[in-house]
Design a protein around this motif. Structure first.
Motif, PDB file in Angstrom:
ATOM      1  N   TYR A  12       0.832  -1.191   0.000  1.00  0.00           N
ATOM      2  CA  TYR A  12       0.000   0.000   0.000  1.00  0.00           C
ATOM      3  C   TYR A  12       0.870   1.246   0.000  1.00  0.00           C
ATOM      4  CZ  TYR A  12       0.934   0.810   5.010  1.00  0.00           C
ATOM      5  OH  TYR A  12       1.531   1.086   6.212  1.00  0.00           O
ATOM      6  N   GLU A  13       0.216   2.381  -0.213  1.00  0.00           N
ATOM      7  CA  GLU A  13       0.898   3.669  -0.131  1.00  0.00           C
ATOM      8  C   GLU A  13      -0.045   4.686   0.483  1.00  0.00           C
ATOM      9  OE1 GLU A  13       1.445   5.832  -3.932  1.00  0.00           O
ATOM     10  OE2 GLU A  13       0.595   4.035  -4.877  1.00  0.00           O
ATOM     11  N   ILE A  14       0.541   5.657   1.162  1.00  0.00           N
ATOM     12  CA  ILE A  14      -0.231   6.737   1.783  1.00  0.00           C
ATOM     13  C   ILE A  14       0.247   8.061   1.214  1.00  0.00           C
ATOM     14  CG2 ILE A  14      -0.660   7.996   3.927  1.00  0.00           C
ATOM     15  CD1 ILE A  14      -0.599   5.360   5.402  1.00  0.00           C
ATOM     16  N   ARG A  15      -0.719   8.898   0.857  1.00  0.00           N
ATOM     17  CA  ARG A  15      -0.400  10.229   0.363  1.00  0.00           C
ATOM     18  C   ARG A  15      -1.191  11.257   1.171  1.00  0.00           C
ATOM     19  NH1 ARG A  15       0.036   9.761  -6.259  1.00  0.00           N
ATOM     20  NH2 ARG A  15       0.884   7.630  -6.337  1.00  0.00           N
ATOM     21  N   SER A  46      -6.155  20.074   0.881  1.00  0.00           N
ATOM     22  CA  SER A  46      -5.333  19.582   1.982  1.00  0.00           C
ATOM     23  C   SER A  46      -6.234  18.979   3.052  1.00  0.00           C
ATOM     24  CB  SER A  46      -4.489  20.712   2.570  1.00  0.00           C
ATOM     25  OG  SER A  46      -5.325  21.749   3.064  1.00  0.00           O
ATOM     26  N   GLY A  47      -5.624  18.226   3.967  1.00  0.00           N
ATOM     27  CA  GLY A  47      -6.375  17.673   5.086  1.00  0.00           C
ATOM     28  C   GLY A  47      -6.942  16.300   4.846  1.00  0.00           C
ATOM     29  N   TRP A  48      -6.450  15.596   3.808  1.00  0.00           N
ATOM     30  CA  TRP A  48      -6.959  14.260   3.472  1.00  0.00           C
ATOM     31  C   TRP A  48      -5.796  13.279   3.351  1.00  0.00           C
ATOM     32  CZ3 TRP A  48     -12.203  14.286   3.586  1.00  0.00           C
ATOM     33  CH2 TRP A  48     -12.843  15.519   3.384  1.00  0.00           C
ATOM     34  N   LYS A  49      -5.898  12.180   4.040  1.00  0.00           N
ATOM     35  CA  LYS A  49      -4.875  11.135   4.021  1.00  0.00           C
ATOM     36  C   LYS A  49      -5.386   9.984   3.157  1.00  0.00           C
ATOM     37  CE  LYS A  49      -2.364   8.144   7.277  1.00  0.00           C
ATOM     38  NZ  LYS A  49      -2.207   7.817   8.726  1.00  0.00           N
ATOM     39  N   ARG A  50      -4.838   9.876   1.962  1.00  0.00           N
ATOM     40  CA  ARG A  50      -5.318   8.874   1.013  1.00  0.00           C
ATOM     41  C   ARG A  50      -4.552   7.566   1.188  1.00  0.00           C
ATOM     42  NH1 ARG A  50      -3.716  13.977  -0.113  1.00  0.00           N
ATOM     43  NH2 ARG A  50      -2.616  13.441  -2.035  1.00  0.00           N
ATOM     44  N   ILE A  51      -5.298   6.488   1.348  1.00  0.00           N
ATOM     45  CA  ILE A  51      -4.700   5.163   1.555  1.00  0.00           C
ATOM     46  C   ILE A  51      -5.052   4.285   0.350  1.00  0.00           C
ATOM     47  CG2 ILE A  51      -4.594   3.132   3.050  1.00  0.00           C
ATOM     48  CD1 ILE A  51      -5.647   5.000   5.320  1.00  0.00           C
ATOM     49  N   TYR A  52      -4.063   3.987  -0.455  1.00  0.00           N
ATOM     50  CA  TYR A  52      -4.231   3.152  -1.647  1.00  0.00           C
ATOM     51  C   TYR A  52      -3.558   1.809  -1.391  1.00  0.00           C
ATOM     52  CZ  TYR A  52      -5.116   7.709  -3.879  1.00  0.00           C
ATOM     53  OH  TYR A  52      -5.596   8.952  -4.208  1.00  0.00           O
ATOM     54  N   PHE A  53      -4.238   0.714  -1.677  1.00  0.00           N
ATOM     55  CA  PHE A  53      -3.636  -0.601  -1.459  1.00  0.00           C
ATOM     56  C   PHE A  53      -4.064  -1.568  -2.556  1.00  0.00           C
ATOM     57  CE2 PHE A  53      -7.795  -0.920   0.339  1.00  0.00           C
ATOM     58  CZ  PHE A  53      -8.140  -2.274   0.382  1.00  0.00           C
ATOM     59  N   ASP A  54      -3.275  -2.623  -2.711  1.00  0.00           N
ATOM     60  CA  ASP A  54      -3.581  -3.677  -3.682  1.00  0.00           C
ATOM     61  C   ASP A  54      -4.300  -4.817  -2.976  1.00  0.00           C
ATOM     62  OD1 ASP A  54      -2.284  -2.263  -5.697  1.00  0.00           O
ATOM     63  OD2 ASP A  54      -0.395  -3.339  -5.454  1.00  0.00           O
ATOM     64  N   LEU A  55      -5.425  -5.232  -3.531  1.00  0.00           N
ATOM     65  CA  LEU A  55      -6.140  -6.384  -3.002  1.00  0.00           C
ATOM     66  C   LEU A  55      -5.318  -7.654  -3.222  1.00  0.00           C
ATOM     67  CD1 LEU A  55      -9.720  -5.548  -4.313  1.00  0.00           C
ATOM     68  CD2 LEU A  55      -8.985  -5.509  -1.917  1.00  0.00           C
ATOM     69  N   PRO A  56      -5.540  -8.685  -2.420  1.00  0.00           N
ATOM     70  CA  PRO A  56      -4.800  -9.941  -2.586  1.00  0.00           C
ATOM     71  C   PRO A  56      -4.970 -10.534  -3.993  1.00  0.00           C
ATOM     72  CG  PRO A  56      -5.936  -9.922  -0.487  1.00  0.00           C
ATOM     73  CD  PRO A  56      -6.404  -8.710  -1.229  1.00  0.00           C
TER      74      PRO A  56
END
Length: 276
Positions: A12-15, A46-56
């Motif tokens: 995953y990655e966080i932006r 601003s003010g948003w923490k985006r969490i992107y991840f890859d499903l299994p």
């Protein structure tokens, strides 16, 4: 980044920083489809923490041997949330199959959600029971497409988009092809055949979801259709429903301007400090 859930290793990655927004991509692709359509919106916010991840079994998250069905997939996602989301409340956004899983999260933990976004949602898991429109193409750049070598990627592009030109192809290369190239084909074939549907009705809610929501459907979407999405109207009491013309299953790139406008408006409804 890597998050370990037992023997499952989520990539995953966080932006950004702020209110968490969990992004769930569709079936057989990866998180690039969500970064591609959502990150341009947050360039000026601003003010948003985006969490992107890859499903299994998709992107760079390997599928463990024990994961056989959607119930286990959902359980793994909720375990991922418990480790990565560092506050009580968050937003959830899902695309296609990811929107099916998103509605399961709405059903199970509505009290933790500040809002929900569904993009071209799978409403009916059984493909044979979906009500889909006839195939239409509105823009097709024949000279450009003739120069692209025939492949699985090109076939998918021509099958799901109703606006087929260089601009949309460039986005397809950026957002879709990375996931197609890295997916675990054997796992996904078995999962789709035996475990694609959840064991419960995600749309049978105890109470209507009363947080700002946005539900997008493509009028010409032959993958999941649009009529079935209208069945959700009473489930989302603060939901905006948008059925966009000249749009297939690539709504976020085929009608990018409208998509960006409405997602910004959705975020404004959640962020009460925003000027409307």
């Amino acid at each position: 980044m890597k998050c370990e859930v037992n023997d499952l290793h989520f990539q995953y990655e966080i932006r950004g920083e702020g209110m968490p927004v969990l992004m769930i991509h569709g079936f057989g692709i990866d998180r690039h489809v969500m970064t591609g359509c959502m990150e341009p919106i947050f360039e000026s916010r601003s003010g948003w923490k985006r969490i992107y991840f890859d499903l299994p079994g998709m992107g760079r998250t390997p599928a463990p041997h024990w994961l056989n069905n959607a119930d286990q997939m959902l359980e793994a996602i909720l375990a991922f949330v418990s480790k990565v989301v560092d506050c009580d409340s968050f937003l959830v956004a899902g695309e296609s199959y990811g929107a099916y899983l998103t509605r399961a999260i709405v059903k199970l933990i509505p009290e933790r959600l500040k809002g929900a976004l569904l993009i071209c949602p799978v409403i009916v898991a059984d493909r044979d029971r979906r009500e889909v429109p006839r195939k239409q193409i509105f823009v097709r750049d024949e000279s450009f497409l003739a120069g692209i070598e025939h492949s699985e990627c090109k076939n998918l592009f021509e099958r799901v988009l109703v606006v087929q030109d260089q601009k949309r192809w460039n986005r397809f290369i950026q957002d879709i092809i990375p996931g197609i190239r890295t997916k675990d084909r054997a796992f996904l074939a078995q999962f789709q055949k035996h475990g694609y549907s959840l064991s419960f009705d995600v749309d049978q809610l105890e109470h209507s979801f009363d947080r700002p929501s946005l539900i997008f459907s493509g009028r010409q979407d032959t993958s999941v259709g649009y009529r079935d999405s209208l069945k959700l109207v009473e489930n989302f009491s603060r939901g905006t429903f948008a059925i966009l013309d000249r749009t297939g299953h690539g709504l976020e790139v085929e009608q990018e301007t409208v998509f960006n406008c409405l997602v910004n408006e959705w975020l404004n409804r959640i962020d009460r400090k925003s000027v409307v």
